[in-house]
Write a protein that holds these residues in place. Sequence first.
Motif, mmCIF file in Angstrom:
data_model
loop_
_atom_site.group_PDB
_atom_site.id
_atom_site.type_symbol
_atom_site.label_atom_id
_atom_site.label_comp_id
_atom_site.label_asym_id
_atom_site.label_seq_id
_atom_site.Cartn_x
_atom_site.Cartn_y
_atom_site.Cartn_z
ATOM 1 N N UNK A 109 0.822 -1.205 0.000
ATOM 2 C CA UNK A 109 0.000 0.000 0.000
ATOM 3 C C UNK A 109 0.857 1.256 0.000
ATOM 4 N N UNK A 110 1.886 1.289 0.844
ATOM 5 C CA UNK A 110 2.771 2.459 0.892
ATOM 6 C C UNK A 110 3.461 2.674 -0.449
ATOM 7 N N UNK A 111 3.861 1.594 -1.106
ATOM 8 C CA UNK A 111 4.516 1.726 -2.410
ATOM 9 C C UNK A 111 3.522 2.183 -3.484
ATOM 10 N N UNK A 112 2.289 1.689 -3.416
ATOM 11 C CA UNK A 112 1.266 2.120 -4.377
ATOM 12 C C UNK A 112 0.961 3.604 -4.220
ATOM 13 N N UNK A 113 0.856 4.058 -2.972
ATOM 14 C CA UNK A 113 0.631 5.486 -2.738
ATOM 15 C C UNK A 113 1.797 6.324 -3.215
ATOM 16 N N UNK A 114 3.010 5.849 -2.996
ATOM 17 C CA UNK A 114 4.196 6.551 -3.463
ATOM 18 C C UNK A 114 4.210 6.664 -4.979
ATOM 19 N N UNK A 115 3.711 5.664 -5.670
ATOM 20 C CA UNK A 115 3.706 5.674 -7.139
ATOM 21 C C UNK A 115 2.927 6.862 -7.705
ATOM 22 N N UNK A 116 2.040 7.449 -6.920
ATOM 23 C CA UNK A 116 1.290 8.606 -7.420
ATOM 24 C C UNK A 116 2.190 9.811 -7.645
ATOM 25 N N UNK A 122 -0.316 14.111 -8.532
ATOM 26 C CA UNK A 122 0.511 14.493 -7.384
ATOM 27 C C UNK A 122 0.267 15.928 -6.929
ATOM 28 N N UNK A 123 -0.394 16.727 -7.774
ATOM 29 C CA UNK A 123 -0.676 18.119 -7.429
ATOM 30 C C UNK A 123 -2.162 18.370 -7.184
ATOM 31 N N UNK A 124 -2.929 17.327 -7.021
ATOM 32 C CA UNK A 124 -4.378 17.453 -6.878
ATOM 33 C C UNK A 124 -4.772 18.301 -5.670
ATOM 34 N N UNK A 125 -4.153 18.092 -4.538
ATOM 35 C CA UNK A 125 -4.506 18.851 -3.335
ATOM 36 C C UNK A 125 -4.206 20.333 -3.513
ATOM 37 N N UNK A 126 -3.088 20.651 -4.132
ATOM 38 C CA UNK A 126 -2.767 22.064 -4.387
ATOM 39 C C UNK A 126 -3.826 22.700 -5.285
#
Length: 137
Positions: A109-116, A122-126
Amino acid sequence: MSGFLALKPFHRPRVWLGLWLVAVAAVVVLSLVNLSGLPPVPEGGDKVEHFLAYALLSAAAVQIFRDRGTCVAVAVALVGLGIGLEFAQGMLTTTRMGDPRDALANTLGAMAGLATVLTPARHLLQAMEARLLPARA
C-alpha cells in the motif's frame, strides 16, 4: 517557516501536515486497540484494509511534501511503521496478533501510494486548495 521547506506551497501548509499526522496517529491507534466488537470482515478483507490505509497515507504524503526524496523517505518510514505495528500487536496486546501478510499489505500500500508521485495527480490537493482558497490580493 524554514521547518516547512519540504512542504508544497499551500495557503495553510500546517493544516495539511496536521491532518496527515492525525491520519497516521489514527492508523497507529486502530492497529493497537481491541476491535473484536466490530463485525467480521470477509476472509482476506483485512489485507485490503491494510493496503488501502497505507496507500492513502503514502498518497497523501505525495500531496503534501514538495520533493520526491521526501516522499520516498516518508514511504519508507510508513513501511517501517507498518512492520513495527505488526510486532507491537503481537507483543503489546492480548487481543491482536502480528501477521506478516498484514505487514506485506502495508508495504504494498505504501509503495502504491508513493507511485502517485509519478502522475499528474501528485498536485491534486494544491489545485483543490487553490480553487477553494483563491490567492489573496
